[in-house]
Design an enzyme around this catalytic site. Sequence first.
Site, PDB file in Angstrom:
ATOM      1  N   ARG A  95      -9.169   0.837   9.156  1.00 48.84           N
ATOM      2  CA  ARG A  95      -8.728  -0.512   9.508  1.00 48.84           C
ATOM      3  C   ARG A  95      -9.759  -1.252  10.339  1.00 48.84           C
ATOM      4  O   ARG A  95      -9.554  -2.409  10.684  1.00 48.84           O
ATOM      5  CB  ARG A  95      -7.447  -0.406  10.324  1.00 48.84           C
ATOM      6  N   ARG A 113      -0.057  -8.503  13.691  1.00 49.09           N
ATOM      7  CA  ARG A 113      -0.592  -7.592  12.675  1.00 49.09           C
ATOM      8  C   ARG A 113      -1.462  -8.333  11.661  1.00 49.09           C
ATOM      9  O   ARG A 113      -2.520  -7.835  11.260  1.00 49.09           O
ATOM     10  CB  ARG A 113       0.554  -6.861  11.970  1.00 49.09           C
ATOM     11  N   ARG A 142      12.098  -1.520  11.270  1.00 46.32           N
ATOM     12  CA  ARG A 142      10.897  -1.072  11.969  1.00 46.32           C
ATOM     13  C   ARG A 142      10.621  -1.973  13.155  1.00 46.32           C
ATOM     14  O   ARG A 142      10.706  -3.197  13.038  1.00 46.32           O
ATOM     15  CB  ARG A 142       9.710  -1.114  10.997  1.00 46.32           C
ATOM     16  N   ARG A 163      11.969  -6.124   4.627  1.00 47.88           N
ATOM     17  CA  ARG A 163      11.898  -4.751   5.141  1.00 47.88           C
ATOM     18  C   ARG A 163      12.555  -4.654   6.522  1.00 47.88           C
ATOM     19  O   ARG A 163      13.174  -3.638   6.848  1.00 47.88           O
ATOM     20  CB  ARG A 163      10.438  -4.284   5.207  1.00 47.88           C
ATOM     21  N   LYS A 207       0.826  -1.216   0.000  1.00 47.30           N
ATOM     22  CA  LYS A 207       0.000   0.000   0.000  1.00 47.30           C
ATOM     23  C   LYS A 207       0.858   1.263   0.000  1.00 47.30           C
ATOM     24  O   LYS A 207       0.619   2.181  -0.774  1.00 47.30           O
ATOM     25  CB  LYS A 207      -0.909   0.047   1.236  1.00 47.30           C
TER      26      LYS A 207
HETATM   27  P1  ADP Z   1       1.418  -2.006   7.759  1.00 52.51           P
HETATM   28  O1  ADP Z   1       0.463  -1.609   6.691  1.00 52.51           O
HETATM   29  O2  ADP Z   1       2.713  -2.487   7.230  1.00 52.51           O
HETATM   30  O3  ADP Z   1       0.812  -2.920   8.769  1.00 52.51           O
HETATM   31  P2  ADP Z   1       1.178   0.619   8.985  1.00 52.51           P
HETATM   32  O4  ADP Z   1       2.301   1.558   8.891  1.00 52.51           O
HETATM   33  O5  ADP Z   1      -0.054   0.911   8.216  1.00 52.51           O
HETATM   34  O6  ADP Z   1       1.814  -0.770   8.625  1.00 52.51           O
HETATM   35  O7  ADP Z   1       0.720   0.449  10.505  1.00 52.51           O
HETATM   36  C1  ADP Z   1       1.630   0.174  11.535  1.00 52.51           C
HETATM   37  C2  ADP Z   1       0.901   0.149  12.891  1.00 52.51           C
HETATM   38  O8  ADP Z   1       0.339   1.440  13.148  1.00 52.51           O
HETATM   39  C3  ADP Z   1      -0.283  -0.800  13.011  1.00 52.51           C
HETATM   40  O9  ADP Z   1       0.116  -2.114  13.321  1.00 52.51           O
HETATM   41  C4  ADP Z   1      -1.075  -0.129  14.143  1.00 52.51           C
HETATM   42  O10 ADP Z   1      -0.501  -0.352  15.406  1.00 52.51           O
HETATM   43  C5  ADP Z   1      -0.918   1.341  13.830  1.00 52.51           C
HETATM   44  N1  ADP Z   1      -1.978   1.837  12.919  1.00 52.51           N
HETATM   45  C6  ADP Z   1      -1.788   2.368  11.682  1.00 52.51           C
HETATM   46  N2  ADP Z   1      -2.945   2.718  11.122  1.00 52.51           N
HETATM   47  C7  ADP Z   1      -3.918   2.383  12.022  1.00 52.51           C
HETATM   48  C8  ADP Z   1      -5.333   2.464  12.016  1.00 52.51           C
HETATM   49  N3  ADP Z   1      -6.011   2.974  10.983  1.00 52.51           N
HETATM   50  N4  ADP Z   1      -6.005   2.013  13.113  1.00 52.51           N
HETATM   51  C9  ADP Z   1      -5.358   1.525  14.161  1.00 52.51           C
HETATM   52  N5  ADP Z   1      -4.022   1.393  14.227  1.00 52.51           N
HETATM   53  C10 ADP Z   1      -3.300   1.822  13.177  1.00 52.51           C
END
Ligand code: ADP
Length: 187
Positions: free
Chosen positions: A88, A144, A133, A127, A13
């Site tokens: 999400r 996740r 990260r 990654r 994404k």
């Molecule tokens: P990825 O898509 O690789 O899982 P993100 O950078 O989108 O990584 O998200 C990393 C973390 O940030 C998530 O595991 C969560 O803890 C938090 N997070 C990001 N976006 C949201 C969201 N919309 N709602 C709740 N938590 C979020």
Amino acid sequence: MNLVLFGPPGCGKGTQAKNLVAKRGWVQLSTGDMLRAAIAAGSDLGQRVKAIMDSGALVSDEIVIELIAERLPEAEAAGGAIFDGFPRTVAQAEALDRLLEGRKTQVDKVVRLVVDNEELVRRMAKRAAEEGRADDTVEAFKVRLEAYETQTAPLIPYYTDQGKVVEVDGMGSIEAVSAAIATALDG
Ligand code: ADP
């Protein structure tokens, strides 16, 4: 254009959102990036969310909805918002619908990037080696993926019922996926 880029962690994404920013001048609204920026800045919010994010769990709906609401005017001025990693949960999707409705607009399209779990784990490991990260560990990634399956996947029927979902094969090269997204948007 209000575009939701949808898919599991590691599906690409963020990469594709950045490509759309470069090609179309739209604004990427990545709640993950916003939260990581808050952590890096050492803000109150950053301190509150760090442990949750590191574990792989989702932070509260209220926090991310607030972050998104603040950025909507900027995206609107640019002519496009790319929602990346948001919504999400169904509660977040409902909140987004209300926010956009208040601005006389709506989610136009949901591009769903489809990638199988084996490939997701492989990309995460790559990654982890490149970026380090804190949530790219085997343990946190499992959490996740589980959060995706239980809390985020229900958005597929939510948006399918609204006729907004376009599926894109996310297993190909970055360029192939970009081309497929362009077709989904313009074709
Ligand atoms: P990825 O898509 O690789 O899982 P993100 O950078 O989108 O990584 O998200 C990393 C973390 O940030 C998530 O595991 C969560 O803890 C938090 N997070 C990001 N976006 C949201 C969201 N919309 N709602 C709740 N938590 C979020």
